[in-house]
Design an enzyme around this catalytic site. Structure first.
Site, PDB file in Angstrom:
ATOM      1  N   ARG A  54     -18.188 -50.209  36.426  1.00  0.00           N
ATOM      2  CA  ARG A  54     -17.467 -49.535  35.338  1.00  0.00           C
ATOM      3  C   ARG A  54     -16.890 -48.183  35.745  1.00  0.00           C
ATOM      4  O   ARG A  54     -15.710 -47.899  35.509  1.00  0.00           O
ATOM      5  CB  ARG A  54     -18.408 -49.319  34.141  1.00  0.00           C
ATOM      6  CG  ARG A  54     -18.671 -50.539  33.331  1.00  0.00           C
ATOM      7  CD  ARG A  54     -20.078 -50.519  32.768  1.00  0.00           C
ATOM      8  NE  ARG A  54     -20.996 -50.804  33.858  1.00  0.00           N
ATOM      9  CZ  ARG A  54     -21.386 -52.042  34.170  1.00  0.00           C
ATOM     10  NH1 ARG A  54     -21.047 -53.034  33.405  1.00  0.00           N
ATOM     11  NH2 ARG A  54     -22.151 -52.264  35.217  1.00  0.00           N
ATOM     12  N   THR A  55     -17.719 -47.311  36.313  1.00  0.00           N
ATOM     13  CA  THR A  55     -17.316 -45.919  36.518  1.00  0.00           C
ATOM     14  C   THR A  55     -16.150 -45.820  37.515  1.00  0.00           C
ATOM     15  O   THR A  55     -15.164 -45.127  37.265  1.00  0.00           O
ATOM     16  CB  THR A  55     -18.521 -45.090  37.007  1.00  0.00           C
ATOM     17  OG1 THR A  55     -19.636 -45.382  36.162  1.00  0.00           O
ATOM     18  CG2 THR A  55     -18.229 -43.615  36.953  1.00  0.00           C
ATOM     19  N   LYS A  82     -21.115 -44.729  60.924  1.00  0.00           N
ATOM     20  CA  LYS A  82     -21.199 -44.176  62.289  1.00  0.00           C
ATOM     21  C   LYS A  82     -21.907 -42.828  62.295  1.00  0.00           C
ATOM     22  O   LYS A  82     -21.966 -42.147  63.307  1.00  0.00           O
ATOM     23  CB  LYS A  82     -19.788 -44.009  62.867  1.00  0.00           C
ATOM     24  CG  LYS A  82     -18.998 -45.310  62.927  1.00  0.00           C
ATOM     25  CD  LYS A  82     -17.539 -45.040  63.288  1.00  0.00           C
ATOM     26  CE  LYS A  82     -16.665 -46.239  62.974  1.00  0.00           C
ATOM     27  NZ  LYS A  82     -15.247 -45.891  62.884  1.00  0.00           N
ATOM     28  N   ARG A 104     -19.938 -40.403  43.425  1.00  0.00           N
ATOM     29  CA  ARG A 104     -21.219 -41.035  43.071  1.00  0.00           C
ATOM     30  C   ARG A 104     -22.059 -41.082  44.336  1.00  0.00           C
ATOM     31  O   ARG A 104     -21.580 -41.506  45.395  1.00  0.00           O
ATOM     32  CB  ARG A 104     -21.027 -42.439  42.522  1.00  0.00           C
ATOM     33  CG  ARG A 104     -22.366 -43.162  42.395  1.00  0.00           C
ATOM     34  CD  ARG A 104     -22.302 -44.406  41.597  1.00  0.00           C
ATOM     35  NE  ARG A 104     -22.093 -44.123  40.182  1.00  0.00           N
ATOM     36  CZ  ARG A 104     -22.195 -45.044  39.220  1.00  0.00           C
ATOM     37  NH1 ARG A 104     -22.492 -46.294  39.533  1.00  0.00           N
ATOM     38  NH2 ARG A 104     -21.988 -44.728  37.973  1.00  0.00           N
ATOM     39  N   HIS A 132     -25.091 -38.042  34.828  1.00  0.00           N
ATOM     40  CA  HIS A 132     -23.911 -38.916  34.783  1.00  0.00           C
ATOM     41  C   HIS A 132     -23.079 -38.436  33.580  1.00  0.00           C
ATOM     42  O   HIS A 132     -23.046 -39.072  32.527  1.00  0.00           O
ATOM     43  CB  HIS A 132     -24.383 -40.365  34.595  1.00  0.00           C
ATOM     44  CG  HIS A 132     -23.341 -41.414  34.831  1.00  0.00           C
ATOM     45  ND1 HIS A 132     -21.989 -41.133  34.965  1.00  0.00           N
ATOM     46  CD2 HIS A 132     -23.441 -42.771  34.932  1.00  0.00           C
ATOM     47  CE1 HIS A 132     -21.329 -42.263  35.157  1.00  0.00           C
ATOM     48  NE2 HIS A 132     -22.184 -43.265  35.137  1.00  0.00           N
TER      49      HIS A 132
END
Ligand code: CP
Length: 302
Positions: A54-55, A82, A104, A132
């Protein structure tokens, strides 16, 4: 304000401005051409170190509806494998001209650290178990849309509070906006510091349900658990799951919310998830307008 890192940083007027701006921008979604020229020439980077459905997609759609250029960066498949650090990754993306970075990350505090390294705006799209903010803002928007007010609203947040960034952001924001929050969970799924939070706590879902205008169900975040927090899924569901019988004991006007992803049959029964009283898809739709509002306000759109 330059960044959106925590709902605790928002005053009542600032939070209300975000919700009111989202309500205006929602009208763009009803047009045949769902686009405004507001952020033309600006670049938004979606920097996702954790999975999201969703986000990430709604930030992308929100930025595109405002005509910004969007770069979607996922840690999987990037030079992070890496050994490249968050700082070097962020500075690389900034060198490409990012005006805003939506991040996020699994580490609590990652968005705050990023804000000290980059010149543009940082939007916290979920940092570990911490916050959030846009989820809480879209939740508040949905409550106001469905119930007409936030002041005095009685909101129960039920489930895995311990691992939930959504719970913390909602408690901070809803308190600022005049709502009363009760957290409902087994003692093992509450943070030790919960007595410092601006809310009530209960272990008894059946006691809280009849007194609630909003019941927000949260998923048990098994991916963040190394220990066993309850005896069995069956027992958890019996004590803290919302099924049809419990839905019937809520006031008639009361709504059921869920930030998603839902685990049907655990914290929420399918008959509740599919009920017209469940706002989960409305929350997703409102998330686009809300994120448009946040990008618009932070990037100084005109
Ligand atoms: N509510 C929420 O943050 O969902 P995603 O993890 O799918 O973005």
């Amino acid at each position: 304000m330059r960044h959106l890192l925590s709902t605790g940083d928002l005053s009542r007027d600032e939070a209300t401005l975000v919700l009111d701006t989202a309500a205006e921008l929602a009208q763009v979604g009803d047009r045949s051409v769902k686009k405004l020229p507001t952020l033309r020439g600006r670049t938004v980077v979606n920097l996702f170190y954790e999975d999201s459905t969703r986000t990430r997609t709604s930030f992308e759609l929100a930025a595109k509806r405002l005509s910004a250029d969007v770069i979607n960066f996922s840690a999987k498949g990037s030079s992070v494998s890496k050994g490249e650090s968050l700082k070097d990754t962020a500075l690389t993306l900034q060198a490409m001209g990012a005006d805003a970075v939506v991040i996020r990350h699994s580490a609590s505090g990652a968005a705050h650290r990023l804000a000290t390294w980059v010149d543009g705006s940082v939007l916290n799209a979920g940092d570990g178990t911490h916050e959030h903010p846009t989820q809480a803002l879209l939740d508040a928007y949905t409550m106001r849309e469905r119930l007409g007010r936030l002041d005095g609203l009685r909101v129960a947040v039920v489930g895995d509070i311990l691992h939930s960034r959504v719970a913390r952001s909602n408690v901070l924001l809803l308190t600022t906006l005049g709502a009363h929050v009760t957290l409902v969970a087994p003692p093992t799924l509450l943070p030790v510091s919960v007595d410092t939070w601006t809310c009530e706590v209960s272990y008894d879902l059946d006691d809280v349900l009849p007194k609630s205008d909003v019941v927000m169900m949260l998923r048990v975040q098994a991916e963040r658990m190394r220990d066993s927090f309850f005896p069995s899924v069956r027992e958890y569901s019996r004590n803290y799951g919302l099924d049809g019988a419990r839905l019937a004991r809520m006031p008639e006007h009361a709504i059921v919310m869920h930030p998603g992803p839902m685990v049907r049959g655990m914290e929420i029964a399918a008959e509740v998830a599919d009920s017209p009283r469940c706002t989960v898809t409305a929350q997703v739709a409102n998330g686009v307008s809300l994120r448009m509002a946040v990008l618009y306000l932070l990037l100084g759109g005109s």
